[in-house]
Write an enzyme that holds these catalytic residues in place. Structure first.
Site, short mmCIF file in Angstrom:
data_model
loop_
_atom_site.label_atom_id
_atom_site.label_comp_id
_atom_site.label_asym_id
_atom_site.label_seq_id
_atom_site.Cartn_x
_atom_site.Cartn_y
_atom_site.Cartn_z
N LYS A 18 121.90 61.87 135.81
CA LYS A 18 121.86 63.13 136.56
C LYS A 18 122.06 62.88 138.06
CE LYS A 18 118.97 65.44 133.12
NZ LYS A 18 117.77 66.29 132.89
N TYR A 58 123.82 73.80 129.54
CA TYR A 58 122.40 74.05 129.29
C TYR A 58 122.16 75.48 128.77
CZ TYR A 58 120.66 69.63 131.20
OH TYR A 58 120.35 68.31 131.41
N PHE A 66 112.96 77.94 134.32
CA PHE A 66 113.49 76.86 135.16
C PHE A 66 115.02 76.78 135.16
CE2 PHE A 66 112.34 74.80 131.06
CZ PHE A 66 113.57 74.28 130.69
N ARG A 94 116.57 58.31 123.16
CA ARG A 94 115.43 59.13 123.59
C ARG A 94 114.19 58.28 123.82
NH1 ARG A 94 116.43 64.40 123.62
NH2 ARG A 94 114.32 65.10 123.16
N THR A 100 110.36 63.85 128.69
CA THR A 100 111.01 64.69 129.72
C THR A 100 110.21 64.66 131.02
OG1 THR A 100 111.74 66.15 127.94
CG2 THR A 100 111.86 67.04 130.18
N ARG A 111 112.68 57.08 132.52
CA ARG A 111 112.06 58.16 133.30
C ARG A 111 110.76 57.70 133.96
NH1 ARG A 111 113.65 62.67 128.81
NH2 ARG A 111 115.49 63.55 129.85
N ASN A 121 114.69 64.30 136.46
CA ASN A 121 114.25 63.23 135.56
C ASN A 121 115.35 62.23 135.22
OD1 ASN A 121 115.71 64.83 133.86
ND2 ASN A 121 114.06 65.25 132.41
N HIS A 124 119.72 62.52 130.92
CA HIS A 124 119.70 63.45 129.78
C HIS A 124 120.13 62.66 128.54
CE1 HIS A 124 120.58 66.92 127.24
NE2 HIS A 124 121.68 66.28 126.90
N GLU A 135 127.82 68.00 122.66
CA GLU A 135 127.72 67.52 124.05
C GLU A 135 128.78 66.47 124.35
OE1 GLU A 135 122.97 68.49 124.66
OE2 GLU A 135 123.63 66.41 124.73
P1 CMP Z 1 116.98 67.46 129.74
O1 CMP Z 1 116.44 66.54 128.74
O2 CMP Z 1 118.32 67.23 130.33
O3 CMP Z 1 116.97 68.95 129.11
C1 CMP Z 1 116.71 70.10 129.85
C2 CMP Z 1 116.33 69.81 131.27
O4 CMP Z 1 115.64 70.88 131.91
C3 CMP Z 1 115.33 68.66 131.31
O5 CMP Z 1 115.93 67.47 130.97
C4 CMP Z 1 114.82 68.78 132.73
O6 CMP Z 1 115.74 68.31 133.69
C5 CMP Z 1 114.73 70.30 132.83
N1 CMP Z 1 113.41 70.80 132.43
C6 CMP Z 1 112.83 70.77 131.24
N2 CMP Z 1 111.62 71.34 131.25
C7 CMP Z 1 111.41 71.73 132.51
C8 CMP Z 1 110.35 72.38 133.16
N3 CMP Z 1 109.24 72.75 132.51
N4 CMP Z 1 110.48 72.63 134.47
C9 CMP Z 1 111.62 72.27 135.11
N5 CMP Z 1 112.68 71.65 134.54
C10 CMP Z 1 112.56 71.38 133.25
#
Ligand code: CMP
Length: 146
Positions: A18, A58, A66, A94, A100, A111, A121, A124, A135
């Site tokens: 990212k 997304y 968010f 993963r 996450t 992470r 984070n 992805h 994807e």
């Molecule tokens: P990712 O695994 O790419 O999938 C969705 C993304 O949304 C996640 O990583 C984070 O970057 C973001 N995300 C997920 N949950 C939250 C949250 N509660 N608040 C803010 N960002 C989030």
């Protein structure tokens, strides 16, 4: 390496380094960790997502509160999408990424090592075979996966 068993399958998955990870100069460190885990790079690009592309990627999260912040974050700078291949690649990626929310991620995960918070984070990873297929196709033509 464990012996291959009926529960193992060669899979492809998509990861994205990212904008926070790319800007921090972590592309090489993250790719090294993935390759050390026997995940093979089959395709790699560096690009900046448009707002429309980030919204589309997304789309599953579009009702979440968010979503707007996530789209702004994902478009703030270049990203590095990568197709990885290996035994149980989806689950293993993963595991190597960690939870996450980095405060809940296991020691040694990407992470835990590098992410700032639940949004920023650094990486992805696809969550299931069907999302992995979608994807991967979002960023790569089949002919470019070698
Ligand atoms: P990712 O695994 O790419 O999938 C969705 C993304 O949304 C996640 O990583 C984070 O970057 C973001 N995300 C997920 N949950 C939250 C949250 N509660 N608040 C803010 N960002 C989030």
């Amino acid at each position: 390496m464990p012996l291959r068993n009926e529960f193992m399958a060669t899979e492809r998955t998509l990861t994205i380094i990212k904008p926070d990870g790319v800007a921090a100069g972590l592309t090489g460190a993250i790719l090294a960790k993935l390759e050390q885990a026997q995940l093979t790079i089959r395709g790699i690009r560096r690009l900046r997502l448009s707002t429309a592309q980030a919204e589309a990627f997304y789309a599953v999260h579009r009702e979440r509160k968010f979503f707007g912040d996530l789209v702004r974050f994902m478009t703030e700078g270049p990203v590095v999408p990568v197709v990885l291949e290996g035994e149980n690649a989806i689950a293993r990626l993963r595991e190597i990424m960690g939870a996450t929310d980095p405060s809940k991620a296991a020691e040694g995960t990407i992470r835990k090592l590098y992410a700032s918070n639940i949004e920023r984070n650094v990486i992805h990873g696809s969550d299931a075979p069907e999302t992995a297929r979608q994807e991967i196709a979002f960023f790569f033509a089949e002919a470019d996966l070698v």
